[in-house]
Design an enzyme around this catalytic site. Structure first.
Site, PDB file in Angstrom:
ATOM      1  N   LYS A  13     -18.084  -3.808  -6.113  1.00 44.46           N
ATOM      2  CA  LYS A  13     -17.200  -2.667  -5.836  1.00 44.46           C
ATOM      3  C   LYS A  13     -17.668  -1.425  -6.594  1.00 44.46           C
ATOM      4  CE  LYS A  13     -13.273  -4.937  -6.724  1.00 44.46           C
ATOM      5  NZ  LYS A  13     -11.807  -5.204  -6.845  1.00 44.46           N
ATOM      6  N   GLU A  60       2.206   4.694 -14.150  1.00 38.34           N
ATOM      7  CA  GLU A  60       2.316   4.243 -12.763  1.00 38.34           C
ATOM      8  C   GLU A  60       3.778   4.207 -12.323  1.00 38.34           C
ATOM      9  OE1 GLU A  60       0.080   0.655 -11.473  1.00 38.34           O
ATOM     10  OE2 GLU A  60       2.076  -0.144 -10.961  1.00 38.34           O
ATOM     11  N   GLN A  75      -5.284  -5.553 -13.619  1.00 36.06           N
ATOM     12  CA  GLN A  75      -3.975  -6.153 -13.408  1.00 36.06           C
ATOM     13  C   GLN A  75      -3.314  -6.347 -14.766  1.00 36.06           C
ATOM     14  OE1 GLN A  75      -1.342  -6.683 -11.632  1.00 36.06           O
ATOM     15  NE2 GLN A  75      -2.198  -8.112 -10.124  1.00 36.06           N
ATOM     16  N   TRP A 121       1.542   1.895  -3.325  1.00 37.10           N
ATOM     17  CA  TRP A 121       1.500   1.915  -1.854  1.00 37.10           C
ATOM     18  C   TRP A 121       1.983   0.564  -1.341  1.00 37.10           C
ATOM     19  CZ3 TRP A 121       0.292   5.682   1.633  1.00 37.10           C
ATOM     20  CH2 TRP A 121      -0.042   5.309   2.924  1.00 37.10           C
ATOM     21  N   TYR A 165      -9.350  -8.110 -12.749  1.00 38.16           N
ATOM     22  CA  TYR A 165      -8.384  -9.188 -12.949  1.00 38.16           C
ATOM     23  C   TYR A 165      -8.790 -10.058 -14.149  1.00 38.16           C
ATOM     24  CZ  TYR A 165      -6.931  -7.723  -8.330  1.00 38.16           C
ATOM     25  OH  TYR A 165      -6.510  -6.965  -7.266  1.00 38.16           O
ATOM     26  N   ARG A 219      -7.012  -4.210  -1.981  1.00 35.32           N
ATOM     27  CA  ARG A 219      -6.975  -5.003  -0.760  1.00 35.32           C
ATOM     28  C   ARG A 219      -5.582  -5.028  -0.154  1.00 35.32           C
ATOM     29  NH1 ARG A 219      -7.087 -11.415  -0.864  1.00 35.32           N
ATOM     30  NH2 ARG A 219      -4.922 -10.923  -1.365  1.00 35.32           N
ATOM     31  N   GLY A 220      -4.573  -5.318  -0.987  1.00 35.47           N
ATOM     32  CA  GLY A 220      -3.228  -5.523  -0.475  1.00 35.47           C
ATOM     33  C   GLY A 220      -2.984  -6.989  -0.186  1.00 35.47           C
ATOM     34  N   ASP A 221      -2.025  -7.270   0.682  1.00 35.25           N
ATOM     35  CA  ASP A 221      -1.739  -8.651   1.064  1.00 35.25           C
ATOM     36  C   ASP A 221      -2.966  -9.291   1.692  1.00 35.25           C
ATOM     37  OD1 ASP A 221       0.816  -8.614   0.154  1.00 35.25           O
ATOM     38  OD2 ASP A 221       1.790  -8.570   2.107  1.00 35.25           O
ATOM     39  N   PHE A 224       6.431   3.618  -8.667  1.00 33.97           N
ATOM     40  CA  PHE A 224       6.517   3.215  -7.267  1.00 33.97           C
ATOM     41  C   PHE A 224       7.550   4.102  -6.558  1.00 33.97           C
ATOM     42  CE2 PHE A 224       9.653   0.497  -9.402  1.00 33.97           C
ATOM     43  CZ  PHE A 224      10.755   0.560  -8.561  1.00 33.97           C
TER      44      PHE A 224
END
Length: 613
Positions: free
Chosen positions: A176, A20, A187, A52, A155, A111-113, A22
């Protein structure tokens, strides 16, 4: 190619792994990351992933990087992380179309924030409040459904923003998967026993898709502490007890992180029926490579000691190649050719930073956050997942509703006086080295110059020192004093004039505002190393560098924090008006004094009557 297909084609013959990355925050970092990925590609990852930013904040960079790695000559199966909350309406479709056009077939749906639904003045797509909404949407559109392989997050330590029980969270995970997810990436975690227990519960719920654990080797203690807090990661007592005594020796921390990751993976692979692992690289290279080599998963050939080239009688040869100390001429030629091929794979031209091949993988291994080398791919890695940096729950009740600049001054003073442990610019208590200059920081803040970064001068202190030490032990570290603060435009003008008149070449500064205005007295390519160390068997290492590029990058982040904080208040409210005005009118100022042998030089210079002190 879809990741699910690659996993099925590989079978259970040998483990697989993904990397991974960024999107770097600077152009030079971006170029160097592409070179770094090309070297790591020789380790044969099954895929790589690109993160992202919240609300699409890294959209262009993320898409560009994913497009490069997916295309020739790299041709790496690429997975794009995609968050769906707080995205402007229509952006999800634009991104999916763009990703599809680039030939990328793998999406990690996140989801994000937390959704900003209560603030109706924030424009966002109402269709997406959870990752499952994105999974369902992709599967509901025929052209997307057939094209994309979808991953979702799991998670093991619990979702950091969720009050749900573990069983309820696993129910959400199953929903999901039932909605169309093909695999799960977890995570990061460090408690292997907890992870294995979680996997059993997940399987007991009837979830059969591949589970790929997220592994982040510990790089530095500060990064470990920050990211485990950000992710809500549970740290086993054994890990904390063993790591804490090493935290002032960055080399020992890195070595420990490699060995701990190897032990984690071995146990998970042997006890958990897990075939694949997802490495969060933090855009660094060497630790991940060392983990894979320690596991003997890379296929790397062990170094061969020198041998004598000779015509060897047939009875003494091994498969017509040679013996432990002798080698035939033909075998020597073949080995040399193979070695040159392998060497050429590791060498990438035009990588900025260290030019030597031996240093290309590790020249930026030491702490590389906001003040690191802007040419490093890891520059600014405080949050590799691109969070916005602030949520409603982050806002401390003692600094939540400022209505005047005096309120903000009180907030920053409360932080310095340890009445509060965070500000929008500091996610933890004041560090020990800042405490040594606390009176000076208070004096600046009382003046209305809100300090957000600083360090004292240090003239040769042991690298093992608990307050100032870093890097390997048996070394010496040095620091130039600097301070960063927000002030109004009138004071910025006065500071600039004062330094021009009285600085005498000892004082450098950068200053900028939220409108894009920039000033400074450092040459365009000038670079100020303000922290450096001298260690046995090593060149001088520079861990903290302040120059134009890194300052401008930090300036953009700093003013975005003011804007993000302002967005939590209704337009025309006193709080919103104040914070918007600060974001537009205040200046961020960074001042460095080069006389590191005089601990008081910076403060004596600043606390002059001409500046109003």
């Amino acid at each position: 190619m879809k990741l699910s297909e690659k996993i099925n084609a590989r079978g259970g013959s040998r483990p697989f792994y993904t990397f991974e990355f960024f999107p770097p925050r600077t152009n030079q970092g971006f170029e160097n990351l592409v070179a770094r990925i090309s070297r790591l590609a020789t380790l044969d990852p099954l895929a790589i992933s690109v993160t992202w930013g919240a609300g699409g904040s890294t959209k262009d960079r993320s898409l560009e990087l994913a497009g490069i790695t997916q295309s020739h000559p790299y041709s790496l199966a690429t997975m794009l992380h995609l968050t769906c909350t707080n995205m402007q309406e229509g952006l999800i479709d634009d991104v999916l179309e763009s990703v599809k056009d680039r030939g990328i077939q793998n999406i990690l749906a996140l989801r994000g924030d937390p959704p900003r639904g209560k603030e109706e003045w924030i424009p966002s797509d109402p269709r997406f409040t959870h990752a499952i909404d994105l999974v369902r949407y992709i599967r509901s559109v025929p052209e997307y459904s057939s094209h994309f392989c979808i991953g979702v997050a799991g998670y093991p330590d619990g979702h950091p923003d969720s009050p749900l029980s573990e069983d309820a969270e696993i129910d959400n995970l199953k929903a999901k998967v039932d909605a169309g997810a093909d695999f799960i990436i977890t995570q990061l975690f460090y408690d292997v026993d907890q992870f294995l227990r979680w996997v059993k519960k997940v399987r007991a719920k009837g979830i059969t898709v591949p589970i790929i654990p997220g592994i982040m080797p510990v790089q530095t203690y500060a990064t470990f502490a920050r990211l485990t807090k950000l992710c809500g990661t549970k740290v086993p007592k054994k890990l904390e007890d063993e790591l804490t005594p090493l935290k002032h020796d960055d080399r020992l921390v890195k070595d420990y992180g490699v060995n701990y990751a190897i032990e984690m993976i071995r146990k998970i692979h042997s006890d958990g029926d897990i075939q694949g692992f997802h490495f969060c690289t933090l855009n660094l290279e060497k630790s991940v490579q060392r983990v894979l080599e320690g596991l003997q998963w890379t296929g790397a050939v062990n170094e061969v000691s020198n041998k004598l080239i000779a015509d060897i009688p047939a009875p003494l040869t091994e498969n017509s190649q040679g013996t432990e100390f002798l080698i035939t001429p033909s075998s020597a030629a073949n080995n040399a050719t193979s070695g040159l091929v392998s060497f050429s794979k590791t060498k990438t031209k035009n990588e900025m930073g260290k030019g030597e091949v031996n240093d290309a993988a590790s020249w930026d291994d030491f702490p590389n956050g906001r003040f690191g080398d802007f040419k490093s791919p890891a520059f600014g890695n405080q949050d590799p997942w691109g969070g916005s940096g602030m949520t409603r729950t982050d806002i401390h009740p003692q600094w939540a509703n400022p209505k005047s600049s005096e309120d903000l001054t009180r907030m920053f003073m409360s932080y310095l006086e340890s009445k509060i442990t965070t500000t929008p610019f500091s996610d933890g208590a004041l560090c020990p080295e800042s405490v040594t200059i606390l009176p000076q920081l208070k004096k600046l803040t009382q003046r209305g110059w809100w300090t957000v970064g600083s360090q004292p001068a240090v003239d040769g202190i042991s690298s093992a020192d608990e307050t100032f030490g870093w890097g390997p032990r048996s070394g010496w570290v040095f620091q130039k004093a600097f301070v960063e603060f927000f002030c109004d435009g009138k004071d910025a003008d006065a500071i600039e004039a004062y330094i021009a008149e009285k600085g005498q070449g000892w004082v450098h500064y950068f200053m900028a505002n939220g409108k894009g205005d920039f000033r400074g007295n450092v040459a365009g390519d000038g670079r100020n190393a303000v922290t450096w160390g001298i260690f046995p068997g090593s060149e001088i290492l520079q861990s903290t560098i302040i120059e134009r590029e890194s300052f401008i990058t930090w300036k953009e982040e700093a003013f975005s924090i003011w804007k993000s904080w302002a967005s939590f208040y209704r337009p025309a409210s006193p709080e919103r008006q104040l914070l918007d005005e600060v974001a537009k009118e205040r200046w961020l100022v960074s001042i460095i004094h080069h006389d590191y042998k005089n601990a008081d030089a910076l403060w004596t210079f600043l606390f002059d009557s001409e500046l109003g002190f």
